[in-house]
Design a protein around this motif. Structure first.
Motif, PDB file in Angstrom:
ATOM      1  N   ASN A  51      -4.514  -2.542   2.917  1.00  0.00           N
ATOM      2  CA  ASN A  51      -3.300  -1.888   2.497  1.00  0.00           C
ATOM      3  C   ASN A  51      -2.161  -2.019   3.416  1.00  0.00           C
ATOM      4  O   ASN A  51      -2.355  -2.150   4.518  1.00  0.00           O
ATOM      5  N   PRO A  53       1.634  -0.712   5.172  1.00  0.00           N
ATOM      6  CA  PRO A  53       1.843   0.395   5.565  1.00  0.00           C
ATOM      7  C   PRO A  53       3.121   0.469   4.592  1.00  0.00           C
ATOM      8  O   PRO A  53       3.870  -0.477   4.063  1.00  0.00           O
ATOM      9  N   ASP A  54       3.435   2.135   4.260  1.00  0.00           N
ATOM     10  CA  ASP A  54       4.695   2.448   3.426  1.00  0.00           C
ATOM     11  C   ASP A  54       5.768   2.459   4.558  1.00  0.00           C
ATOM     12  O   ASP A  54       6.165   3.600   4.926  1.00  0.00           O
ATOM     13  N   VAL A  55       6.502   1.303   4.716  1.00  0.00           N
ATOM     14  CA  VAL A  55       7.562   1.277   5.620  1.00  0.00           C
ATOM     15  C   VAL A  55       8.647   0.833   4.500  1.00  0.00           C
ATOM     16  O   VAL A  55       8.527   0.034   3.857  1.00  0.00           O
ATOM     17  N   LYS A  56       9.842   1.284   4.924  1.00  0.00           N
ATOM     18  CA  LYS A  56      11.147   1.000   4.336  1.00  0.00           C
ATOM     19  C   LYS A  56      11.655  -0.284   4.732  1.00  0.00           C
ATOM     20  O   LYS A  56      12.154  -0.358   5.930  1.00  0.00           O
ATOM     21  N   ALA A  66      10.355  -1.565  -1.224  1.00  0.00           N
ATOM     22  CA  ALA A  66       9.233  -1.097  -0.760  1.00  0.00           C
ATOM     23  C   ALA A  66       7.928  -2.138  -0.272  1.00  0.00           C
ATOM     24  O   ALA A  66       8.104  -3.239  -1.338  1.00  0.00           O
ATOM     25  N   MET A  67       7.219  -2.026   0.472  1.00  0.00           N
ATOM     26  CA  MET A  67       6.177  -3.079   0.685  1.00  0.00           C
ATOM     27  C   MET A  67       5.261  -3.310  -0.508  1.00  0.00           C
ATOM     28  O   MET A  67       5.005  -4.387  -0.699  1.00  0.00           O
ATOM     29  N   ASP A  68       5.078  -2.570  -1.265  1.00  0.00           N
ATOM     30  CA  ASP A  68       4.255  -2.477  -2.436  1.00  0.00           C
ATOM     31  C   ASP A  68       5.193  -3.360  -3.533  1.00  0.00           C
ATOM     32  O   ASP A  68       4.814  -3.672  -4.722  1.00  0.00           O
ATOM     33  N   LYS A  71       4.202  -7.161  -5.055  1.00  0.00           N
ATOM     34  CA  LYS A  71       3.113  -7.573  -5.821  1.00  0.00           C
ATOM     35  C   LYS A  71       3.474  -8.606  -7.043  1.00  0.00           C
ATOM     36  O   LYS A  71       4.543  -8.918  -7.013  1.00  0.00           O
ATOM     37  N   ASP A 148       9.390   0.466  12.855  1.00  0.00           N
ATOM     38  CA  ASP A 148       8.794   0.314  11.337  1.00  0.00           C
ATOM     39  C   ASP A 148       8.223  -1.079  11.286  1.00  0.00           C
ATOM     40  O   ASP A 148       7.269  -1.474  10.652  1.00  0.00           O
ATOM     41  N   LEU A 152       4.519  -2.467  10.631  1.00  0.00           N
ATOM     42  CA  LEU A 152       3.975  -3.735   9.591  1.00  0.00           C
ATOM     43  C   LEU A 152       3.360  -4.618  10.265  1.00  0.00           C
ATOM     44  O   LEU A 152       2.190  -5.169   9.891  1.00  0.00           O
ATOM     45  N   LYS A 186      -1.634  -6.407  -1.409  1.00  0.00           N
ATOM     46  CA  LYS A 186      -2.690  -6.146  -0.100  1.00  0.00           C
ATOM     47  C   LYS A 186      -2.697  -7.535   0.512  1.00  0.00           C
ATOM     48  O   LYS A 186      -2.694  -8.748   0.058  1.00  0.00           O
TER      49      LYS A 186
END
Length: 211
Positions: A51, A53-56, A66-68, A71, A148, A152, A186
């Motif tokens: 996964n 990380p949730d970094v801006k 967002a890192m997601d 996708k 941040d 990542l 991911k």
């Protein structure tokens, strides 16, 4: 940067690559295509995805990301910066050439992303202008803080050493390896530096067929 810091940096990168080679051999019978050919091309796949990380982050157009948000396509993340004197322009030029030689169906599944390790100078405008010299479709990401970015970079095992920004014309020590992010958002593995254009053109389409 002290000699000790350089040693730690190099060892971290080497350990990541050795780990990837070892686990890839263990899983060779489960992969699609020829796993030996993938490894020979520098593509090291992980046994289990990681996964992010949730970094801006902020992209080259100044939009929050967002890192997601990575996708739906395969992404090759390269940690570099626009004032880099050698590794970055060479790597981006190679990625442009590799992309130009891939079949259209592979290009549609792939995106190249430069993650800046120099947020002090790499504004979105600077990133967009710089990437435009190579390929306007290349994406750029930066963050508000070095912390941040390190979060990542460490999560995908491609560390860098923050620069002393008080020095004029400072440089940033970073790896030439790429992080491979799958369409599920991911991390799936790495691509080792230096890049071998011919072998990657042959093997990237095989990697992109994976689910």
């Amino acid at each position: 940067m002290t000699r000790t810091q350089k040693t730690v940096f190099i060892l971290a990168a080497v350990i990541a690559v050795i780990l990837g080679l070892t686990i890839n051999k263990v899983l060779s019978s489960k992969g699609q295509g020829d796993p030996t050919a993938l490894i020979d091309a520098g593509i090291i796949l992980l046994p289990q995805s990681r996964n992010l990380p949730d970094v801006k982050m902020t992209d080259q157009d100044g939009q929050p990301v967002a890192m997601d948000g990575l996708k739906d396509k395969w992404s090759l993340l390269f940690f570099g910066y626009t004032f880099c004197p050698d590794i970055c322009p060479t790597t981006l030029a190679q990625l442009r050439q590799i992309k130009s030689e891939l079949p259209p169906e592979a290009v549609d599944k792939l995106q190249i992303v430069l993650v800046s390790v120099d947020p002090n100078r790499d504004t979105p405008k600077q990133l967009k202008q710089y990437l435009g010299y190579f390929d306007p479709q290349f994406k750029g990401l930066t963050a508000a803080s070095v912390e941040d970015l390190q979060k990542l970079a460490n999560a995908v095992s491609i560390p860098f050493i923050p620069a002393d920004t008080s020095k004029p014309n400072y440089t940033v020590d970073h790896s030439g390896n790429l992080a491979v992010i799958g369409p599920d958002g991911k991390q799936r593995g790495f691509i080792r530096a230096p890049l071998n254009n011919q072998k990657l053109v042959a093997q990237l389409p095989e990697m992109l067929k994976r689910k």
